[in-house]
Design a protein around this motif. Structure first.
Motif, PDB file in Angstrom:
ATOM      1  N   CYS A   1      86.811  67.146 -99.593  1.00  0.00           N
ATOM      2  CA  CYS A   1      86.709  66.212-100.619  1.00  0.00           C
ATOM      3  C   CYS A   1      88.194  65.785-101.237  1.00  0.00           C
ATOM      4  CB  CYS A   1      85.660  66.484-101.525  1.00  0.00           C
ATOM      5  SG  CYS A   1      85.994  67.988-102.338  1.00  0.00           S
TER       6      CYS A   1
ATOM      7  N   GLN B   1      92.256  79.598-101.061  1.00  0.00           N
ATOM      8  CA  GLN B   1      91.714  79.064-102.355  1.00  0.00           C
ATOM      9  C   GLN B   1      91.296  80.102-103.475  1.00  0.00           C
ATOM     10  OE1 GLN B   1      90.246  79.071 -99.582  1.00  0.00           O
ATOM     11  NE2 GLN B   1      88.169  78.965 -99.398  1.00  0.00           N
TER      12      GLN B   1
ATOM     13  N   LYS C   1      89.350  75.673-105.685  1.00  0.00           N
ATOM     14  CA  LYS C   1      88.574  74.589-105.294  1.00  0.00           C
ATOM     15  C   LYS C   1      89.733  73.431-104.999  1.00  0.00           C
ATOM     16  CE  LYS C   1      84.272  75.644-105.238  1.00  0.00           C
ATOM     17  NZ  LYS C   1      83.420  76.009-104.030  1.00  0.00           N
ATOM     18  N   VAL C   2      89.627  72.640-103.997  1.00  0.00           N
ATOM     19  CA  VAL C   2      90.471  71.515-103.715  1.00  0.00           C
ATOM     20  C   VAL C   2      89.511  70.398-104.072  1.00  0.00           C
ATOM     21  CG1 VAL C   2      92.024  72.382-102.216  1.00  0.00           C
ATOM     22  CG2 VAL C   2      90.198  71.246-101.281  1.00  0.00           C
TER      23      VAL C   2
ATOM     24  N   GLU D   1      88.444  68.639-110.118  1.00  0.00           N
ATOM     25  CA  GLU D   1      87.361  67.890-110.271  1.00  0.00           C
ATOM     26  C   GLU D   1      87.709  66.556-109.872  1.00  0.00           C
ATOM     27  OE1 GLU D   1      84.170  69.389-110.434  1.00  0.00           O
ATOM     28  OE2 GLU D   1      85.206  71.355-110.905  1.00  0.00           O
ATOM     29  N   ASN D   2      86.908  65.984-109.052  1.00  0.00           N
ATOM     30  CA  ASN D   2      87.244  64.517-108.417  1.00  0.00           C
ATOM     31  C   ASN D   2      86.784  63.696-109.471  1.00  0.00           C
ATOM     32  OD1 ASN D   2      87.888  64.286-105.357  1.00  0.00           O
ATOM     33  ND2 ASN D   2      86.427  65.696-105.063  1.00  0.00           N
TER      34      ASN D   2
END
Ligand SMILES: N[C@@H](CCC(=O)N[C@@H](CS)C(=O)NCC(=O)O)C(=O)O
Length: 225
Positions: free
Chosen positions: A13, A40, A53-54, A66-67
């Motif tokens: 994502c 990660q 996370k990515v 966070e996106n």
């Protein structure tokens, strides 16, 4: 101009933020996180993002995760790029946050159940039989709703592209890449094709291709299945 560094992994994502940055046209670098080697969760990466996370965006060295937050920040910091339509009230702004949260919090977990069912239960062989079918049913319901929305206009918010369209692009690529049957959703298919024509999307995908080649050369590329 802030110094921007985005931690990414191919097919992840993090593609959405990469597309956002390419649409803005700002100078930025990406740093490849080798998830097949569990990078990660390395001590070094966890210092940057303890969630492992990515995407993780370093803004002048300060991490933003966070996106929803990253995409909202990019839209606010670079308003001329129109990653999100201009808003006039807090409510209008929060409705956009709700759209991003819908993708991050509702759709993304279903993508994971479809594309990486082995992450959901211990038996990785059975996961495809047990986890995937109900997830596909959940996704069908959402795609039916989105397809009806896109029957009204080419993009999520109407005539103009927004980063929500970049998010849908990633979702569609991820699930159709593992065989999700999208034939009942012609408007989403058209949306995907339109996204593919965007130079910024093409540049983001080219960045990913470079990273895929690196991973292949290190025997660390896991193709979607
Ligand atoms: N809520 C997070 C989710 C991020 C996320 O799940 N990223 C995945 C890639 S799509 C990841 O980093 N996975 C590595 C792992 O879970 O070990 C967001 O929206 O940014």
């Amino acid at each position: 101009m802030p110094n921007l560094m985005l931690f990414v992994a191919p097919n992840s994502c993090a593609r959405v933020a990469t597309i956002g940055l390419e649409e803005i046209g700002v100078s930025f670098e990406t740093s490849l996180v080798r998830t097949a080697a569990n990078q990660q969760n390395s001590a070094e990466f966890l210092k940057v993002n303890p969630k492992g996370k990515v995407p993780t965006l370093l803004i002048d060295g300060m991490p933003l995760t966070e996106n929803v937050a990253i995409l909202s920040w990019l839209a606010a910091e670079f308003p001329d790029a129109h990653l999100l339509p201009a808003t006039h009230t807090k409510l209008e702004q929060l409705k956009q946050t709700a759209d991003l949260a819908f993708f991050a919090g509702t759709i993304h977990p279903i993508v994971t159940r479809i594309a990486m069912p082995m992450k959901t239960i211990a038996d990785s062989t059975l996961s495809f039989e047990i986890v995937r079918p109900p997830a596909i049913k959940d996704m069908n319901k959402i795609m039916t709703m989105i397809d009806a929305r896109l029957a009204q206009s080419p993009w999520w918010y109407g005539a103009d592209w927004s980063i929500v369209d970049g998010y849908l692009y990633w979702v569609w690529a991820r699930i159709s890449g593992v065989g999700y049957d999208g034939s009942a959703y012609p408007n989403i298919q058209r949306h995907f094709a339109l996204n593919n024509e965007r130079p910024a999307v093409q540049r983001a995908m080219a960045r990913e291709d470079v990273n895929i080649e690196i991973l292949k050369s290190e025997n660390l590329y896991r193709a979607p299945r």
